[in-house]
Design an enzyme around this catalytic site. Sequence first.
Site, PDB file in Angstrom:
ATOM      1  N   HIS A 141      51.435  15.702  29.405  1.00 37.01           N
ATOM      2  CA  HIS A 141      50.422  17.057  29.723  1.00 37.01           C
ATOM      3  C   HIS A 141      51.353  18.737  29.541  1.00 37.01           C
ATOM      4  O   HIS A 141      51.965  18.452  30.937  1.00 37.01           O
ATOM      5  CB  HIS A 141      49.607  17.223  31.025  1.00 37.01           C
ATOM      6  CG  HIS A 141      48.427  18.047  30.409  1.00 37.01           C
ATOM      7  ND1 HIS A 141      47.936  18.995  31.566  1.00 37.01           N
ATOM      8  CD2 HIS A 141      48.058  18.567  29.786  1.00 37.01           C
ATOM      9  CE1 HIS A 141      47.491  20.130  31.175  1.00 37.01           C
ATOM     10  NE2 HIS A 141      46.981  19.984  29.758  1.00 37.01           N
ATOM     11  N   GLU A 153      53.227  17.289  33.216  1.00 36.97           N
ATOM     12  CA  GLU A 153      51.966  16.615  34.379  1.00 36.97           C
ATOM     13  C   GLU A 153      52.016  15.128  33.383  1.00 36.97           C
ATOM     14  O   GLU A 153      51.065  15.110  32.462  1.00 36.97           O
ATOM     15  CB  GLU A 153      50.942  16.870  34.453  1.00 36.97           C
ATOM     16  CG  GLU A 153      49.781  18.615  35.127  1.00 36.97           C
ATOM     17  CD  GLU A 153      49.344  18.847  35.312  1.00 36.97           C
ATOM     18  OE1 GLU A 153      48.580  19.030  36.011  1.00 36.97           O
ATOM     19  OE2 GLU A 153      48.000  18.083  33.957  1.00 36.97           O
ATOM     20  N   ASN A 191      44.251  21.341  35.226  1.00 34.47           N
ATOM     21  CA  ASN A 191      43.304  21.970  35.238  1.00 34.47           C
ATOM     22  C   ASN A 191      41.427  21.412  36.277  1.00 34.47           C
ATOM     23  O   ASN A 191      41.215  22.602  36.235  1.00 34.47           O
ATOM     24  CB  ASN A 191      43.259  21.331  33.930  1.00 34.47           C
ATOM     25  CG  ASN A 191      43.972  22.112  33.020  1.00 34.47           C
ATOM     26  OD1 ASN A 191      44.543  23.264  32.222  1.00 34.47           O
ATOM     27  ND2 ASN A 191      44.481  21.044  31.457  1.00 34.47           N
TER      28      ASN A 191
END
Length: 285
Positions: A141, A153, A191
Amino acid sequence: MADIATVGILGSGIMAAGLAEVAARAGHDVVVRSRTQSAASAMYATLEAGLTRQIAKGKLTDDERTAILARITPTDHLGRLADCDLVIESVVEDLEVKKALFAELEQIVKPAGILATNTSTLPVIELAMMTQRPDKVCGIHFFNPAPQMKLVEVVRPITASDDTITIALSFAERCGKDAIEVADRAGFVVNALLFPYLNNAVRMLEHGTATREAIDTAMQAGCNFPMGPFALLDLVGLDTSVAILDALYEEFRDPNYAAVPTLRRLVAAGRLGRKSGAGFFDYPT
Ligand SMILES: NC(=O)c1ccc[n+]([C@@H]2O[C@H](COP(=O)([O-])OP(=O)(O)OC[C@H]3O[C@@H](n4cnc5c(N)ncnc54)[C@H](O)[C@@H]3O)[C@@H](O)[C@H]2O)c1
């Protein structure tokens, strides 16, 4: 442990173009697959223009630009991904679309290839289980804009092998990123922590506490954030933001993750943020 030479990227949005640039800059051969030739050409043109702007700013030489572009092959043909050592899917944040794509990738990409997703929130295990190689599936990510943001990530679904995670971490590091390993939970680290804040900023706007400009100024000047929540939502994309909140809400049922109405209304109105020319703010071209 296999080294990564050729990287496949799926998608032609903001993130796919950024990933292609990052991987090519790190010296990888990159195949970027879009659904249509016109989207592939548009993505390549955006990438070219971005690199040219960096020359103007003195951050890149002409020769470097030529070398980066020479490593990138845009295509609309999924079969071109067959020989990739690593494929990173970066299409729309929709679980069903991604699942169908992983089932197709399983048929096309060589058995030794690692299949990764750039999803912001969706369960990586569900993508892994669409393949016959769940040990070789993980999340990688990146953050937006991918060439500038340092964090990656690496998401470990319970099926992933240690080798897969090690290869993904070293790929991210070779791309010049700070890579962390995270478990396969919606929103991972960033997030899951960021989106309640962004969602609550929109709720605050709905309550009339302050204008969007004032809220952005407050968080920049008061917390030293590089941009306020509305500028950030417009950068991420409001459709992507709603998809992220929906996935977080689905997993945790925390009201802070329930997308507030204004976000959905803006998406319904086609105001998706920077990429559509308007979101909370206008971005005339
Ligand atoms: N925007 C961000 O800030 C950000 C940051 C990190 C990760 N991501 C993730 O990256 C991925 C892509 O996001 P983006 O911001 O580049 O989105 P985007 O809206 O810019 O692009 C989405 C891409 O998906 C393609 N697409 C749409 N429907 C499709 C379908 N049915 N089949 C195949 N392709 C389809 C579109 O053609 C487009 O290329 C998402 O998983 C998102 O969560 C986004």
